[in-house]
Design a protein around this motif. Structure first.
Motif: not given
Length: 225
Positions: A10-32
């Protein structure tokens, strides 16, 4: 021991999901931001829509955007796709560990609907698959040709799913499923529509003449990569 392992997963997937999500949203905002900073400059290739000069971390970057496939693409072309894939994979893994494994505690509320764990899990998986199929059907229909109408349809779809979840799952389970519902649509859109079309453009930019990338309505909706 089994509970101990589940807690660590639970802890592993929770942090991995958070970090991956930040990367996805971050790149989206970067390209905007990148698109908004593009400018037409002297000396640019006629196929270049615009370029941007940027500075970060002590280095200077010159980025150019093509609206048509350039004459030659490098072998080390960087693909922005793994952020979306990893966000969904880690999110679904967290859904399994937290809500499917503990369905009786987290997913099911007998006061809302008396379900067996297998029934709740089946409804969950079916709703995620069904959400994409409905979204894809809307996009392929005449409604998908008008961005504003499509946005309204997607809003209605998400609201309808939210109401459905609230009448099936616990409050916590309903809330997480709204996010899973939207995230699945977005991730499958990247995997099934956007990236395959990008690969076609990258593989044979001159096969049928130089045209704009074949990103039809899926890549232009309110729910996109």
């Amino acid at each position: 021991m089994e509970s101990f392992a589940a807690d660590w997963l639970n802890l592993l997937f929770r942090w991995a999901h958070l970090i991956a999500g930040i990367g996805w949203i971050g790149t989206s905002f970067y390209f905007i931001g990148l698109d908004l900073s593009l400018r037409k400059r002297e000396g640019l290739d006629k196929d270049v829509y615009g370029s941007a000069w940027q500075v970060h971390g002590g280095g200077f970057y010159n980025v150019e955007k093509y609206l048509v496939a350039p004459k030659k693409l490098p072998d080390d072309l960087v693909w922005f796709k793994w952020e979306a894939y990893l966000t969904w994979v880690t999110g679904f893994a967290l859904l399994v560990v937290q809500y499917y494994y503990n369905a009786s505690s987290y997913l099911i509320d007998p006061n809302v609907m008396a379900l067996e764990p297998w029934q709740a899990i089946s409804i969950s998986v079916a709703s995620l698959i069904g959400g994409w199929l409905i979204y894809d059907g809307i996009c392929r229909s005449p409604l998908g040709k008008n961005t504003s109408v499509l946005a309204v349809c997607l809003f209605i779809l998400i609201m309808a799913a939210s109401i459905l979840f609230s009448h099936v799952f616990s409050g916590r389970g309903a809330l997480i499923h709204v996010g899973a519902f939207v995230g699945t649509i977005m991730a499958v859109n990247v995997f099934g529509i956007i990236i395959p079309n990008q690969k076609k453009v990258a593989a044979a930019p001159h096969a049928r003449g130089r045209t704009r990338s074949p990103f039809w309505h899926h890549g232009q909706t309110a729910v996109c990569a």
